[in-house]
Scaffold this motif. Structure first.
Motif: not given
Lengths: 300, 303
Positions: A57-60, A82-89, A91-98, A121-125
Motif C-alpha cells: 500500500a505504501c508503494e501505491v 516485482n518492483t525490483g529496487a528503489l529508483s527515480a520512479e 520511492w518506496r520498495h517493499v522487499k520480500f525475504v523468504e 518497506s525500503d525508502v531513502c534514509k
C-alpha cells in the motif's frame, strides 16, 4: 515566411512569456534565491519490519500522491517483489525475504523450525550527514527545514554524482527527464501538516512518521518489548551514528542482519576519505614538478 | 545523451546484490578524464618551461597553450554531454561548494579556462609582446587552477560509495602523475615538430623520468583495487591489461623517448595514448563490471 516570423508566431507559453523570456529564465532562474524557511522540528520515518505484511500500500500511495509512473508488469521470480529496487520512479520498495530452506533445516533443538517471511518497506534514509547532499555540485540536494534530504527538481542537472555517492543505492536518474529523483518525505504534505502518503496508507503502522526523537524512543521501546517476547534478533538499524556513518532520519527495526534486507552492514560516508585523498593528490604534485624543473634546468 | 535503462527486477536475493547503484558514466567520462590529463599536463609542462627557460620555450609554449585549450574544449564538451540535462550545465555555477569535488572541479575549470584561453589567444592580438611581464604572471597564476583541475577528478571518484573507486586512495595521485607524463610527452612531440631543439633536450629527460613516477602511482592504485580487478578479470585478461597499460602505456614510451628520434617520440606518444585510454576505461567501468560480476557469480552459485 522567415524563421524570425515563425518564432514570433509561436504560441505564447503559459503566463504569456515569449521564447526569449523563457530562455532568459532558464539561464537566470537557477541563480535566484528564495527565502530560507525557518527550521522546524526534525521529522522522519521509523519502519518497524516486524509488522510489515508486504501489502505494498505504501508503494501505491507514494506513486499515487507523487504522480510517479508505473514500473511495468515484469515478473521477477523473486518472491512477490516485482518492483525490483528503489529508483527515480519508485520511492518506496517493499522487499520480500523468504527464509524457508535455511530455517527448516536447522532448528534450535534439532527439530525443524517453521520458515518465515521478512518484509520491509525500503525508502531513502534521509541521512543526517548525507553523501548525496555533499556530492551535489549544483546545490539541488538540500536538507530542508524538517532536516529531510530533498532534491530540488528544477535545479538538478542529472550529473549523477549523487547516485555514485549514495551507499544505499537509493537514487537513480529518471528515464523521463534525466534528473535524479527520490523520496521527498512528502515535503509538500508536511508543509500542510499532513502525514506522508506511505505512512498514511500503511495498514499495520509498520511505517511510522513523526518527530525523529519521539520515533527513536518509540523504536527502543518496541525492541525491548519484542526481546521480552522472545524475538531476540530484533534490533535498530541507523537510529544511532556509527564510526563511519551518521544516524538516519529514516531508520528501521530489523529481525536479521542488515545485508539480508539488502542494506549495507557498515555503511561508510565517502566524505570521511576526502581530506586524505586531497592531501595525497596535492603531495603527489611535488615529485613530478621537481622532476620537470630539474630536467628543464639541466636541459637549458 | 543516453537515458538510463529502468532498473529491472532481479532474481537475486537482496544479500547477493550490491547495495549501491552505478552511475551512468561510460565512454564520455573515459574521454573526459583523458582530455583533462592531456590539457592540464600540456599546460603545466609548457608553463614550467616558459617560466624556467623562456628563450627555449618561446616557440613551443604558445602552441602548447593552444593545444591545451583544444583538449580543454573537448573535455568540457564531454562533461556537458554526459549530464542528464546538458542544457542545465550552468547550474554547476550556482554554488561554491568545496565539500563536493565536482563543484570544486567546476570552479577550477572556470579559472583554468580563463587562464589557458587568454594565453592561447594572447599571442594573436596585436601588441601582445608589450605585456610580457603580465603574461608571465598569468602563466604562473594559471598553474593553480590547472593543478586543481588535474587532481580533483581522482578525488571525485574515490569519494563515492562505488566498490573499486572508494578503495582507490591514490587515484588522484595517479591522475596527476599521469597528466605530467602526458604533458611532457606532448610538449616533447610539439617541440620536435616545431624544431625547437633547445626545449627538446630537457623535455626528453623529463618524459623519461616522469614515466617512472607515472608507473609508481599506477602501482599504488592497482595495489588498492587489486581484489576488485581479480573479481572482474581473468588472470589472462589481467596480463593483457598489464601489457597494454604498463608495457605500451608507460614502459614503451619511456624507451621510445630515450631513443632521441622524432619518429620514436611520435610512436611513444601513440602508445601512451593507447595505454592511457585502456587504464581509464578500466577504472571508470570497474563498478559496472563488479555489478555484472556479482550477478553472474550469484547465478552460478544457484545453478
Amino acid at each position: 515566411m522567415s524563421r524570425e516570423l515563425e518564432l514570433t508566431e509561436v504560441a505564447p507559453l503559459p503566463g504569456g512569456e515569449s521564447l526569449t523570456a523563457e530562455g532568459l529564465e532558464r539561464l537566470i532562474g537557477p541563480f535566484r534565491r528564495g527565502a530560507v524557511p525557518e527550521p522546524a522540528e526534525e521529522m522522519g520515518f521509523y519502519t518497524d519490519t516486524s509488522v510489515c505484511i508486504g501489502c505494498k500500500a505504501c508503494e501505491v500511495a507514494c506513486k499515487q500522491w507523487n504522480q510517479l509512473p508505473a514500473d511495468g508488469f515484469t515478473f521477477s521470480g523473486n518472491s512477490y517483489d516485482n518492483t525490483g529496487a528503489l529508483s527515480a520512479e519508485s520511492w518506496r520498495h517493499v522487499k520480500f525475504v523468504e527464509q524457508f530452506s535455511v530455517w527448516e533445516a536447522g532448528g534450535g533443538d534439532g527439530g525443524a523450525m517453521p520458515g518465515r517471511w521478512l518484509m520491509m518497506s525500503d525508502v531513502c534514509k534521509h541521512c543526517v550527514e548525507a553523501p548525496c547532499q555533499h556530492a551535489c555540485p549544483t546545490g539541488a540536494i538540500i536538507h530542508n527545514e524538517f532536516n529531510n534530504v530533498y532534491i530540488q527538481p528544477d535545479i538538478c542537472n542529472g550529473c549523477a554524482y549523487c547516485i555514485a555517492a549514495c551507499p544505499f543505492g537509493v537514487i537513480t536518474r529518471s528515464t523521463l527527464d534525466n534528473h535524479a529523483h527520490k523520496c521527498t518525505l512528502c515535503y509538500d504534505r508536511q508543509k500542510d501538516g499532513l502525514v506522508p502518503a506511505c505512512a498514511k496508507a500503511c495498514p499495520t503502522a509498520s511505517i511510522q512518521f513523526g518527530p525523529v526523537e519521539e520515533l527513536r524512543e518509540r523504536a527502543r521501546t518496541r525492541v525491548e518489548e519484542l526481546r521480552r517476547r522472545g524475538v531476540a534478533d530484533a534490533w535498530l538499524y541507523g537510529h544511532e551514528p556509527t564510526a563511519g556513518y551518521s544516524r538516519l532520519n529514516a531508520f528501521y527495526l530489523l529481525l536479521d542482519r542488515a545485508s539480508v534486507y539488502g542494506l549495507p552492514e557498515a555503511p561508510r560516508n565517502p566524505w570521511l576519505s576526502m581530506r586524505g585523498d586531497y592531501l595525497r593528490a596535492v603531495l603527489s604534485v611535488l615529485p613530478p614538478l621537481a622532476v620537470l624543473i630539474t630536467a628543464l634546468l639541466r636541459g637549458r | 545523451m543516453r537515458a538510463e535503462p529502468p532498473p529491472r527486477p532481479s532474481p537475486l536475493s537482496y544479500a547477493e546484490r550490491p547495495a549501491t547503484k552505478v552511475p551512468n558514466w561510460h565512454g564520455l567520462v573515459v574521454l573526459d578524464v583523458l582530455f583533462n590529463n592531456l590539457s592540464t599536463g600540456l599546460y603545466l609542462c609548457a608553463a614550467v618551461g616558459e617560466l624556467l627557460a623562456p628563450a627555449a620555450f618561446a616557440g613551443v609554449a604558445p602552441w602548447a597553450y593552444r593545444a591545451a585549450l583544444a583538449f580543454l574544449v573537448a573535455d568540457l564538451v564531454c562533461l556537458i554531454l554526459d549530464l542528464g540535462d546538458p542544457l542545465r550545465f550552468h547550474h554547476m555555477l550556482r554554488v561554491w561548494k568545496p565539500s563536493s569535488p565536482m563543484s570544486l572541479g567546476t570552479w577550477a575549470l572556470v579559472g583554468y579556462s580563463l587562464a589557458v584561453g587568454l594565453l592561447a589567444t594572447a599571442g594573436l592580438l596585436p601588441g601582445a609582446a608589450a605585456f610580457d611581464a603580465g603574461r608571465r604572471v598569468l602563466v604562473l597564476a594559471g598553474m593553480v587552477p590547472a593543478l586543481a583541475v588535474a587532481l580533483y577528478k581522482g578525488v571525485l571518484f574515490s569519494t563515492t560509495a562505488q566498490p573499486g573507486w572508494r578503495e582507490a586512495r591514490w587515484l588522484g595521485a595517479f591522475l596527476v602523475n599521469s597528466a605530467f607524463h602526458f604533458g611532457a610527452a606532448l610538449t616533447l612531440v610539439l617541440a620536435g615538430l616545431l624544431r625547437q631543439q633547445d626545449a627538446v633536450a630537457g623535455l626528453r629527460a623529463a618524459a623519461v623520468a616522469l614515466g617512472l613516477l607515472h608507473l609508481g602511482a599506477l602501482l599504488l592504485v592497482v595495489f588498492d583495487i587489486a581484489p576488485f580487478l581479480r573479481a572482474v578479470r581473468s588472470p589472462a585478461r589481467l596480463v593483457e591489461l598489464g601489457l597494454v597499460v604498463v608495457g605500451a602505456g608507460i614502459l614503451l614510451p619511456m624507451l621510445c623517448f630515450s631513443l632521441g628520434s622524432r619518429g620514436g617520440d611520435l610512436l611513444g606518444l601513440a602508445a601512451m595514448l593507447a595505454g592511457g585510454i585502456m587504464a581509464r576505461d578500466e577504472l571508470v567501468h570497474l563498478p559496472h563490471r563488479l555489478q555484472h560480476a556479482a550477478g553472474g557469480a550469484a547465478a552460478r552459485l544457484r545453478a
